[in-house]
Design an enzyme around this catalytic site. Structure first.
Site, short mmCIF file in Angstrom:
data_model
loop_
_atom_site.label_atom_id
_atom_site.label_comp_id
_atom_site.label_asym_id
_atom_site.label_seq_id
_atom_site.Cartn_x
_atom_site.Cartn_y
_atom_site.Cartn_z
N TYR A 56 -13.26 -5.61 10.39
CA TYR A 56 -12.06 -4.78 10.36
C TYR A 56 -11.30 -4.92 11.68
O TYR A 56 -10.08 -5.11 11.69
CB TYR A 56 -12.43 -3.32 10.13
CG TYR A 56 -11.23 -2.39 10.10
CD1 TYR A 56 -10.45 -2.26 8.95
CD2 TYR A 56 -10.87 -1.66 11.23
CE1 TYR A 56 -9.34 -1.43 8.93
CE2 TYR A 56 -9.76 -0.82 11.22
CZ TYR A 56 -9.00 -0.72 10.07
OH TYR A 56 -7.90 0.11 10.05
N GLY A 68 0.82 -1.21 0.00
CA GLY A 68 0.00 0.00 0.00
C GLY A 68 0.85 1.26 0.00
O GLY A 68 0.43 2.29 0.54
N GLY A 94 -1.36 7.63 1.14
CA GLY A 94 -1.53 7.74 2.58
C GLY A 94 -0.26 7.48 3.38
O GLY A 94 0.84 7.89 3.01
N GLY A 122 1.31 4.73 3.82
CA GLY A 122 2.25 3.90 3.07
C GLY A 122 3.15 4.73 2.16
O GLY A 122 4.36 4.48 2.06
N ASN A 126 1.46 3.31 -2.25
CA ASN A 126 1.09 4.28 -3.29
C ASN A 126 0.28 5.46 -2.76
O ASN A 126 0.03 6.42 -3.48
CB ASN A 126 0.30 3.59 -4.41
CG ASN A 126 -0.97 2.95 -3.88
OD1 ASN A 126 -0.93 2.18 -2.93
ND2 ASN A 126 -2.10 3.26 -4.50
N SER A 143 -4.31 -1.29 14.37
CA SER A 143 -5.23 -0.21 14.74
C SER A 143 -5.60 -0.40 16.20
O SER A 143 -5.55 -1.52 16.72
CB SER A 143 -6.48 -0.27 13.87
OG SER A 143 -7.52 0.53 14.40
#
Length: 532
Positions: A168, A14, A18, A20, A16, A142
């Site tokens: 999640y 990830g 935020g 990341g 690409n 999280s």
């Protein structure tokens, strides 16, 4: 950031957007050789150009990775391994929040993407990390991981429910459990693993996160990357593993559930099975002649190479290409004659794509199996010289799926009429074992604990209520490709949930004598029964 990161090789899932993206930028600025892993080629290309421009580091690359596909994860690892580079830092950052559906293999989409895809990625790269040590693994979790009190196993193999937040939270809890388990396993290596909570970040994971920066809420992706980068380079963490850090790099006490060794072990073992990492191949053989209603195993005359080629053809050419015109015309005919049962079965067949009926009529490969000399000889021992094939069923059992979970008998009283014998043949085209095939109740005919739960209104087959104690003593069917068993309409059986990470393919043939009439209702045959 430490100069120790110069020329270290990093993977950021990830990477690409935020957190990341900001993680990848700062690793590149520190002189790392950075690989960003994500699905979108266009977004990855823009991200690579951006990182190179901001950092002045040309050693930034993209490798495609779709964490919702275990095959994609394997392909990613193969592509990376062929580069013959070390791996010093693995950042498992990618994740989804409120998307719904299932992964390519049939697991719940949020859990399958956030956890199982990262599990497989990490597992396949462990040896590379060990050989490159000192190395680090960072799990982006999280604080919602602190909420679940257990793992709802049944929800992990279904489509995302309305309460997606539960899945999640569970996916992030599983990352914590994986962190603690790997910390134990890697204790005597120079590989450490820690988890982070980046905080409420102004990212693109949901519309609320995207709007947060306009409302003055949350923290920037740059600040959200702080805890990840702390775990990636801090000399304070050498020898420190299995910890959980917040956005201020302060340690978060792990929830009590992470101390449940049995649960952690169960998650580890199921993850190995579901991702196909645990070898479920067995040398165990069972002589089914000792049981009532079933016999075998027997072996087709077709050799292993021929079976492998037929199976390859089925996956490549037969399953993806159903006889569309024939199916459509058949559906119209059923509706015209008000045969709603037949129409319903046909629609289910098209929709689920798990069983494909009567493909012996349009596939030479399937017909070749039906005409196998050893198969016919064994059937003639039971039914006599003339054999009537009134139905064939190609069953495709994908990982995490259970085709027919109810205990039942294949007797078909509303489809067959007259005096004569019938038999069912179950042929393994891929390996069938206790993790993916079917199981039966031994001597169910004599058991008084069986009670009819419901009856299929179209076929007339009974479905049974089976006690837990009786189910625990069920017998698995174990076959190698090219082997088969024969069973009668007295056998009480059901499918097993496929937990071995690979697709199971089998062919079931329904065979009877010429004296038995095949009734037209519900029967989706494209033509009359065929003589073998």
């Amino acid at each position: 950031m430490n100069q120790d990161l110069q020329n270290q090789v990093c993977i950021v899932t990830g990477g690409n957007s935020g957190v990341g993206l900001m993680t990848a930028v700062r690793l590149a600025k520190a002189g790392c050789h950075v690989f960003i892993a994500c699905r979108s080629i266009s977004k990855a290309t823009k991200a690579v150009d951006y990182i190179r421009q901001i950092s002045g580091n040309k050693n930034v690359e993209f490798l495609p990775l779709n964490l919702a596909s275990l095959d994609s994860v394997r392909q990613f690892v193969d592509s990376f391994i062929t580069r013959q580079l070390p791996l010093h830092i693995l950042v498992n950052n990618a994740g989804i929040f409120n998307q719904r559906g299932t992964t390519q293999e049939g697991f719940e989409l949020i859990w399958g993407t956030n956890y199982l895809g990262h599990f497989l990625l990490t597992y396949l790269l462990l040896e590379k990390l060990k050989s490159s040590a000192f190395s680090r693994i960072i799990m982006v979790a999280s604080d919602l991981a602190l909420k679940p009190k257990t793992i709802p196993w049944n929800l992990l193999v279904k489509k995302t429910p309305l309460n997606f937040l539960e899945l999640y939270s569970v996916s992030k809890l599983c990352l914590l459990l994986l962190t603690t388990e790997l910390a134990r396993q890697l204790e005597n290596t120079n590989v450490i693993i820690n988890a982070v909570h980046p905080g409420f970040v102004q990212s693109n994971i949901t519309i609320w996160h995207r709007m947060s920066k306009y409302l003055g809420l949350g923290i920037s992706p740059e600040k959200g990357a702080n805890s990840t980068l702390f775990c990636a380079h801090s000399s304070q963490l050498k020898g420190i593993s299995g910890k959980f850090f917040d956005s201020q790099t302060q340690e978060i006490p792990l929830p009590k559930i992470t101390t449940d060794i049995d649960l952690t072990k169960q998650l580890w073992e199921r993850s190995l099975l579901w991702s196909g990492c645990q070898n479920t191949t067995t040398n165990e053989t069972i002589n089914y002649d000792n049981f009532s209603g079933i016999s075998g195993p027997y072996t087709l005359k077709l050799d292993s190479q021929e079976i492998a080629q037929i199976t390859k053809t089925i996956f490549a050419e037969i399953l993806p290409k159903p006889p569309g015109k024939l199916l459509f015309l058949r559906l119209l005919k059923f509706l015209w004659k008000l045969k709603f049962g037949s129409a319903f079965l046909l629609l289910v067949q098209i929709w689920k794509q798990e069983f494909h009926m009567e493909r012996h009529l349009d596939s030479p490969e399937i017909w070749k199996i039906c005409q196998d000399e050893k198969l016919l000889a064994k059937l003639q021992e039971y039914l006599g010289e003339k054999l009537v094939l009134w139905r064939s069923e190609l069953w495709v059992n994908y990982p995490a799926k259970q085709l027919i979970p109810l205990w039942h008998r294949d007797s078909y009283p509303k489809l067959l009429s007259g005096v004569g014998k019938t038999i069912n043949v179950y042929i393994a085209l891929t390996e069938v074992n206790k993790f993916n095939g079917f199981e039966f109740i031994s001597n169910a005919k004599k058991d008084r604990n069986l009670s009819v739960k419901m009856t299929d209104p179209f076929s007339g087959n009974d479905f049974f209520e089976v006690t837990e104690k009786l189910a625990e003593n069920s017998v698995p069917v174990i076959l190698k490709p090219g082997q088969f068993v024969i069973f009668t309409d007295e056998l009480v059986h059901r499918s097993v949930c496929n937990i071995n990470g690979q697709v199971r393919l089998s062919l079931t043939l329904r065979v009877t004598q010429p004296s038995v009439e095949v009734l037209p209702n519900y029967n989706p045959n494209y033509q009359q029964s065929v003589l073998l």
